[in-house]
Every structure is written in structure tokens, then in C-alpha cells.
Design a protein around this motif. Structure first.
Motif, short mmCIF file in Angstrom:
data_model
loop_
_atom_site.label_atom_id
_atom_site.label_comp_id
_atom_site.label_asym_id
_atom_site.label_seq_id
_atom_site.Cartn_x
_atom_site.Cartn_y
_atom_site.Cartn_z
N UNK A 29 -3.67 -7.03 16.93
CA UNK A 29 -4.85 -6.23 17.28
C UNK A 29 -4.46 -5.02 18.13
N UNK A 30 -3.47 -5.21 19.01
CA UNK A 30 -3.00 -4.08 19.81
C UNK A 30 -2.39 -3.00 18.91
N UNK A 31 -1.63 -3.42 17.91
CA UNK A 31 -1.02 -2.46 17.00
C UNK A 31 -2.09 -1.70 16.23
N UNK A 32 -3.08 -2.40 15.71
CA UNK A 32 -4.10 -1.72 14.93
C UNK A 32 -5.02 -0.86 15.79
N UNK A 33 -5.25 -1.26 17.04
CA UNK A 33 -6.03 -0.40 17.94
C UNK A 33 -5.30 0.91 18.21
N UNK A 34 -4.00 0.81 18.43
CA UNK A 34 -3.21 2.04 18.62
C UNK A 34 -3.24 2.89 17.36
N UNK A 35 -3.10 2.24 16.21
CA UNK A 35 -3.13 2.98 14.95
C UNK A 35 -4.48 3.63 14.72
N UNK A 36 -5.56 2.96 15.12
CA UNK A 36 -6.89 3.56 14.98
C UNK A 36 -6.96 4.88 15.75
N UNK A 37 -6.38 4.90 16.94
CA UNK A 37 -6.42 6.11 17.74
C UNK A 37 -5.58 7.21 17.10
N UNK A 38 -4.39 6.87 16.63
CA UNK A 38 -3.55 7.89 16.01
C UNK A 38 -4.18 8.38 14.69
N UNK A 39 -4.82 7.48 13.94
CA UNK A 39 -5.49 7.89 12.71
C UNK A 39 -6.66 8.82 13.02
N UNK A 40 -7.36 8.55 14.11
CA UNK A 40 -8.47 9.43 14.51
C UNK A 40 -7.94 10.80 14.90
N UNK A 41 -6.80 10.83 15.59
CA UNK A 41 -6.20 12.12 15.94
C UNK A 41 -5.85 12.91 14.68
N UNK B 14 3.61 7.74 13.60
CA UNK B 14 3.54 7.38 12.19
C UNK B 14 4.13 5.99 11.94
N UNK B 15 5.16 5.61 12.71
CA UNK B 15 5.71 4.26 12.58
C UNK B 15 4.66 3.22 12.94
N UNK B 16 3.89 3.48 13.99
CA UNK B 16 2.80 2.57 14.37
C UNK B 16 1.76 2.50 13.26
N UNK B 17 1.39 3.65 12.72
CA UNK B 17 0.41 3.69 11.63
C UNK B 17 0.93 2.94 10.39
N UNK B 18 2.19 3.15 10.07
CA UNK B 18 2.76 2.49 8.90
C UNK B 18 2.79 0.98 9.09
N UNK B 19 3.10 0.53 10.30
CA UNK B 19 3.11 -0.91 10.58
C UNK B 19 1.71 -1.48 10.46
N UNK B 20 0.72 -0.73 10.95
CA UNK B 20 -0.67 -1.18 10.80
C UNK B 20 -1.06 -1.26 9.33
N UNK B 21 -0.56 -0.34 8.53
CA UNK B 21 -0.84 -0.42 7.10
C UNK B 21 -0.17 -1.63 6.47
N UNK B 22 1.06 -1.91 6.88
CA UNK B 22 1.74 -3.11 6.38
C UNK B 22 0.94 -4.37 6.72
N UNK B 23 0.35 -4.38 7.92
CA UNK B 23 -0.37 -5.57 8.38
C UNK B 23 -1.74 -5.71 7.72
N UNK B 24 -2.40 -4.60 7.42
CA UNK B 24 -3.80 -4.66 6.99
C UNK B 24 -4.06 -4.13 5.58
N UNK B 25 -3.20 -3.23 5.10
CA UNK B 25 -3.44 -2.60 3.81
C UNK B 25 -4.52 -1.54 3.83
N UNK B 26 -4.99 -1.16 5.01
CA UNK B 26 -6.10 -0.19 5.09
C UNK B 26 -5.62 1.23 4.84
N UNK B 27 -6.38 1.92 3.98
CA UNK B 27 -5.99 3.25 3.54
C UNK B 27 -5.92 4.28 4.66
#
Length: 647
Positions: free
Chosen positions: A471-483, A512-525
Motif C-alpha cells: 500500500x505504501x508503494x501504490x500510495x507513492x505511485x499514486x502521487x507520482x502518477x498525479x504529478x 518511474x521505478x516506483x510507478x513500474x513496481x506499482x504496475x507490476x503489483x496491480x496491473x493498473x494502467x
């Protein structure tokens, strides 16, 4: 890091990991400028300007950069089913018509742009366009808007395999203590071994300490030269080798990740054919050096790691490594360096176990020993003033290194003590400490490396604990995706106060590494799209219309700061090798060339492709490591790991 600057006045209070990293880099600039003057690279009057960065207030005229076409695209290309977006710089406020043409000039699509107003990072009025619906593969595509044509690009599914190979070859190019073979890199890049036993003072095979640090000598040969200089730094080597190993480890944990392109016989390393994945062979070259940097038993501070080794004075410019005649020196051990060794060695232990159990056991023993030494000496800090001959890499906040080392040791061993160190750490529940909002992971902010591995590599966390980490990884990715979504250029980077930091491109890539890891974990576009938009930025879809990677894109960086790759200074020497990432825009302008050329620049415009503009145009191992990680991830996408209709 080859250069940074000591400020004229004491640095203000630190406000976060990103600020700390930039300020430490700035603290060695005076020493660097002195060396540049001695080598004839700068005049004394130009150097006098150092320490007084340009103000960017109202009324300051921004420099006019040659940015080519106002139509900005990823100059390498777009995946067949990925997002395909671009930006146009224009004075128009109403939508414009865009036209996509194939290489033969035939129209393949058209549409209208979307006004985005003034982009704060560049102070440009921009509009965006989206041609994601186009899925026909081909080379030489261009987009024309208002009579202006973009640089050409490709649409296809196999665009980034060469970038992965070149980005990883960067590390072989910059090996210390071994001949660089023309059969692997070409004649212009081949060279004799640097700092080996044949060098003056026996190079790095017989190195004394700086006066007062130790009374013995060490063999600290091998490893990678850090950046434009010829120093070797444990705190920069740690994050770099970890990310190379993580690129390989991802192939064991992520669905669709392909290990074959990283395997034996696939990369440019002399060890190919030994039954070990080539990427691990490259990582081992650095790991062997890190192990040699550990203080031996029976000596004061046994188990700790020396912080760095480099020339007694700044290396002259240019200097091929094998032609360096200066005495090398070891600098005092530090807690940060020791924990970098512990973390990287623990990760190495689990990855090498199937291939070389003895080396894996040696790594694990070194990791445990380093952890024990660091916990016994938790406040031995590298000095910010230790900048004669090399970067200081000072770091007085080592909570992130403790967290990273504990995480890697726990994953590898499952021991309760390491688990307790992870779970009891205040960083375990601190999103900003793990993944800085205004910047990204860096050599001075390493906790996120541990968190990413806890989220993806099998370990003994409970299901609930594992879910919390993810959840910490995806929360961080949410912020970077919003940016990324908020930026007209799609960049997943929103620095504090809008000012771009030294090495901003590496922070973009680490996000981008954080975002890519979040994609690996969730598959979210949304995570996948933000990664690809970040790559667009790095490869030309940015305010400068500049691909920051040598050899990739029509307008690519090729005069990055390096002691040997110095063609701009001496035409007998080569440009940087293909796949070398420039540091990128840096609002600080901490070198005389950038200060003169870029005074008044908007944050994302603070870049010049000049050999001596080291504060914007340096190359380093810890910037190329996330580039290689991302290139591998994106190439996996093109090979079918995440193929999907365009969103």
C-alpha cells in the motif's frame, strides 16, 4: 558525482532528502573549479562567479535556447498499444490541428490539440496532443502542427532492447582495474586498465589512507568509476549495484518480465559464457570492490566500510584512467557507507546463491558484519568538507540506510532481529521518508529501495504486513502518477518550489521505478502510462526538445561531463558512449558554464549540453542504473508483458 560546490555561507537547515542531496553536491564545486583552472578548463574570472547562483526573480531575462521544432515528441518512439502524446510550444490559445504523417509523407491521422496554458516548469505556453489510437507500426513518423514538424520517431513493440543493452554497457565502460576490450565496445572506447597494479603507486591495489585515518594499506581495486571523475564511492556504488541486481531480481518476481536479455552471453561483459547471467557478472565487479572497502578484522572500526577512494587532488581534465599518475587515498569509514555495503551484500547473497554459493556466503557474512558494525557505530558521518580530489557525499541522516539494510538482510535471512529493525523503524510508516514527494530515491535517500523489495521479493512478512508495504508503494505511485497527469510534458516529477535539482533526470527515473513496481503489483494502467510518459520526457518530449540519452533521438546529449569521454575538448577522444544519461535540468547552476549560459532560466530549461557544464550535464553510475532498470521494464512491455489497447 565529480563536482559540486561548497557554499560561501553555511548551508541553511535541511528540509528534506532532495534538498540534502543537492546541497551535498554543491559543496565540492570550489574544489572542482580550482582543478578546472589548473587544467586550463576555466579562466579565473569565470571561476569567480561560483557560489553566487543566478536569481530567477521577475525582470530577469531568460536565455534563448535553440530548441528546434516547437513540436515535441519522444524521439525514439512509442509502444504500439501505449499512450502516444506530445506537446507543442505556441503562442496560440485556441486549439490547433495536428497531422501525423508516415515516413513517405502520407497522412495517417489528424486531430486537434488541447490548450494547457503556461507550463510553470518552462514558462512556455503549450498545447498537448494525443494520437494513442494509432497502432500501425512504422519508422519515420512525424507530427506537424501549424507548419512545424516534429523530430521523427517510431511506433512499434521492440524499441528499447538496445537502450537496455547500452545503458548496462555503461558500467563495463566505466570499470576500474580491467582492460576495456575493443571487441566489446569498439576501438574508440577501448583503453588499458585504469588504476591497476601497473599504475603509479600500484593504482588501487595498494592504497594508503588519508593522513590520520589508518596506518595500513588496502587493495581496493575493481568497481566502477563514479561519474565524470575517477573516484569510487561506496554510497553511490551501493544504490547503483542494487538497482542493477533489482532489474534482474524483477525477472524472478514480476509476471511477464523476461530474464533472457539479461542472461549469460547477452550483454557486453568479458565474463559472458560462464553460466552466470551477464547482469550479475557486471554487478559482481562492483560488489567485489565494495567488499574490499570493508575494514578488516583486528583494525579499528573493523567491519565498517571506507567511505570512498579517489585521487589526492582533483584529476586533471581530460585524463584517461590509465594515464592518471596521482596517489589514490582511502577516506575514513562512515556509517552510511557501511550500511550501503550491508544492504547490497545481503541482496547479492540471495541472487548469487544458485550460481556461486561460496561468493554468496562471503557476501552474507560481510553484510551481517557490516550491520553489526553500523549498529555499534551509528553516528560516524562523512564530512561535507572532505571534497579535495573527489565528491564529499556527506550524509548525517542515516535512518534510511538502516531501513534499507535491515530490509535486505531480513528478506535474505528471515531473521527476527532484522524484521524488528524494519517494523520498528519510524520510516516504515513514513511515506515521505520512503518515497520523497518533491524528488525521488537517491544515494542520500535509500529507504525506498528496501520498501520496493519488501513489496515484491518473497519474504517472511505476514500477509497483513505485506499488504501494508504494498500500500505504501501504490500510495507513492499514486502521487507520482498525479504529478505526471498534471504536467503538460507528462513528467512524474514535481520538485519543491518548482526548482529542478542536480541530477533531476535520475529522480524522474527513480519515480518511474516506483510507478513500474506499482504496475507490476496491480496491473493498473495509470501507473504504466505515467512510466511511459516519463520516458517520453527523458527522450525528447520536454521543454528543450532534448533527448538526454547519448545516441537516442535526433537531438541527443553527447557532450556530457567525463574525464575520458571528452571529444568536445579533444577530438582525439570519444563522445560519451551510447546509452549515457545526462543529469538534466538543474536550477542551481553550480558551474561557471551553466551560470553564464543559463542565467535566468526556467527550471526545466536549466540545461546545456556542454562538457564543462557539470552541474547539468554530468553522467554517473547512479543515474544510468535506473535508466537501465526502466529500459528493461519497457522492453518487457513491448514483448507482450502488458500489451493492451491504448487507453
Amino acid at each position: 558525482m565529480s563536482h559540486a560546490a561548497p557554499p560561501v555561507r553555511p548551508a541553511p537547515d535541511r528540509t528534506g532528502p532532495t534538498d540534502r542531496a543537492g546541497r551535498r553536491r554543491r559543496r565540492t564545486l570550489a574544489a572542482a573549479v580550482t582543478a578546472a583552472i589548473a587544467a586550463g578548463a576555466l579562466s579565473a574570472p569565470a571561476a569567480m562567479a561560483v557560489g553566487h547562483p543566478a536569481r530567477h526573480g521577475a525582470g530577469t531575462a531568460a536565455p534563448k535556447a535553440d530548441t528546434g521544432s516547437p513540436v515535441r515528441v519522444n524521439q525514439v518512439g512509442y509502444l504500439t498499444y501505449g499512450p502516444k502524446k506530445g506537446t507543442v510550444v505556441t503562442s496560440a490559445t485556441k486549439p490547433l490541428t495536428w497531422t501525423l504523417r508516415a515516413a513517405d509523407g502520407t497522412e495517417r491521422a489528424h486531430g486537434t490539440t488541447t490548450p494547457a496554458g503556461i507550463d510553470p516548469s518552462s514558462r512556455q505556453n503549450v498545447q498537448t496532443f494525443d494520437f494513442s489510437a494509432v497502432t500501425e507500426a512504422g519508422k519515420g513518423y512525424t507530427v506537424t502542427i501549424d507548419g512545424k514538424k516534429s523530430e521523427p520517431f517510431t511506433i512499434g513493440d521492440h524499441l528499447y532492447g538496445s537502450l537496455r543493452g547500452d545503458a548496462l554497457a555503461y558500467f563495463y565502460h566505466n570499470r576500474s582495474g580491467i582492460k576495456i576490450d575493443a571487441d566489446l565496445v569498439g576501438r574508440e572506447y577501448a583503453r588499458p586498465a585504469g588504476h591497476d597494479k601497473a599504475a603509479p603507486h600500484r593504482g588501487d591495489t595498494d592504497v594508503p589512507c588519508v593522513k590520520g585515518v589508518c596506518d595500513y594499506r588496502r587493495n581496493v581495486s575493481g568497481g566502477w568509476y563514479d561519474a565524470g571523475d575517477q573516484g569510487k564511492y561506496v554510497v553511490n556504488g551501493g544504490i547503483s549495484v542494487a538497482q542493477l541486481m533489482s532489474a534482474y531480481e524483477r525477472t524472478r518476481t514480476a509476471k511477464g518480465a523476461d530474464a533472457a536479455p539479461l542472461g549469460d552471453g547477452r550483454l557486453r561483459v568479458p565474463e559472458r559464457g560462464n553460466g552466470v547471467p551477464d547482469i550479475l557478472d557486471e554487478a559482481r565487479w562492483e560488489m567485489e570492490f565494495l567488499l574490499r572497502m570493508q575494514v578488516p578484522q583486528g583494525k579499528p572500526l573493523a567491519g565498517m566500510a571506507f567511505h570512498k577512494v579517489h585521487d589526492r587532488h582533483w584529476t586533471g581534465f581530460p585524463t584517461r584512467p590509465d594515464q592518471d599518475t596521482q596517489q589514490r587515498e582511502l577516506h575514513k569509514p562512515s556509517t552510511a557507507a557501511t550500511l550501503n555495503l550491508a544492504a547490497a551484500a545481503a541482496q547479492s547473497a540471495r541472487l548469487f546463491k544458485p550460481y556461486d554459493p561460496d561468493f554468496a556466503a562471503r557476501c552474507l557474512h560481510a553484510a551481517r558484519t557490516a550491520w553489526a558494525a553500523a549498529t555499534a557505530h551509528p553516528k560516524i558521518f562523512a564530512s561535507d568538507k572532505d571534497s579535495t580530489g573527489g565528491g564529499a557525499y556527506g550524509d548525517r541522516n542515516v535512518g534510511d540506510e538502516f531501513y534499507w539494510a535491515a530490509a535486505e538482510l531480513f528478506i535474505t535471512t528471515g531473521d527476527h532481529g532484522y524484521a524488528k529493525a524494519v517494523l520498528d523503524s519510524p520510516l516504515h510508516r513514513d511515506l515521505d521518508a520512503l518515497f520523497p514527494r518533491g524528488g525521488g530515491m537517491s544515494w542520500s535517500s535509500t529507504a525506498g529501495l528496501g520498501e520496493l523489495d519488501l513489496a515484491t521479493v518473497p519474504n517472511k512478512l505476514t500477509a497483513k504486513q505485506r499488504a501494508q508495504v504494498r500500500a505504501m508503494v501504490t500510495k507513492a505511485a499514486d502521487r507520482y502518477a498525479a504529478d505526471s497527469a498534471k504536467s503538460a510534458y507528462g513528467v512524474p516529477y514535481a520538485p519543491k518550489d518548482g526548482k529542478y535539482e542536480w541530477g533531476s533526470n535520475s529522480q524522474v527515473l527513480n519515480n518511474m521505478v516506483v510507478l513500474a513496481t506499482a504496475h507490476d503489483l496491480t496491473g493498473k494502467d495509470r501507473y504504466l502510462d505515467a512510466v511511459l510518459r516519463g520516458l517520453d520526457y527523458v527522450l525528447g518530449e520536454n521543454p528543450l526538445n532534448q533527448s538526454y540519452v547519448t545516441g537516442y533521438g535526433e537531438r541527443n546529449s553527447h557532450n556530457q561531463h567525463h574525464r575520458f569521454w571528452a571529444h568536445q575538448r579533444d577530438h582525439r577522444l570519444p563522445h560519451p558512449a551510447p546509452g549515457s544519461l545526462a543529469g538534466g535540468p538543474n536550477s542551481g547552476l553550480q558551474d561557471p558554464v551553466a551560470k553564464k549560459k543559463l542565467k535566468g532560466c526556467a527550471p526545466a530549461m536549466c540545461y546545456t549540453d556542454d562538457l564543462m557544464a557539470f552541474s547539468t550535464n554530468e553522467i554517473t553510475i547512479n543515474w544510468n542504473a535506473p535508466l537501465a532498470w526502466i529500459a528493461s521494464y519497457v522492453d518487457d512491455l513491448g514483448n507482450g508483458a502488458a500489451a493492451r489497447p491504448a487507453s
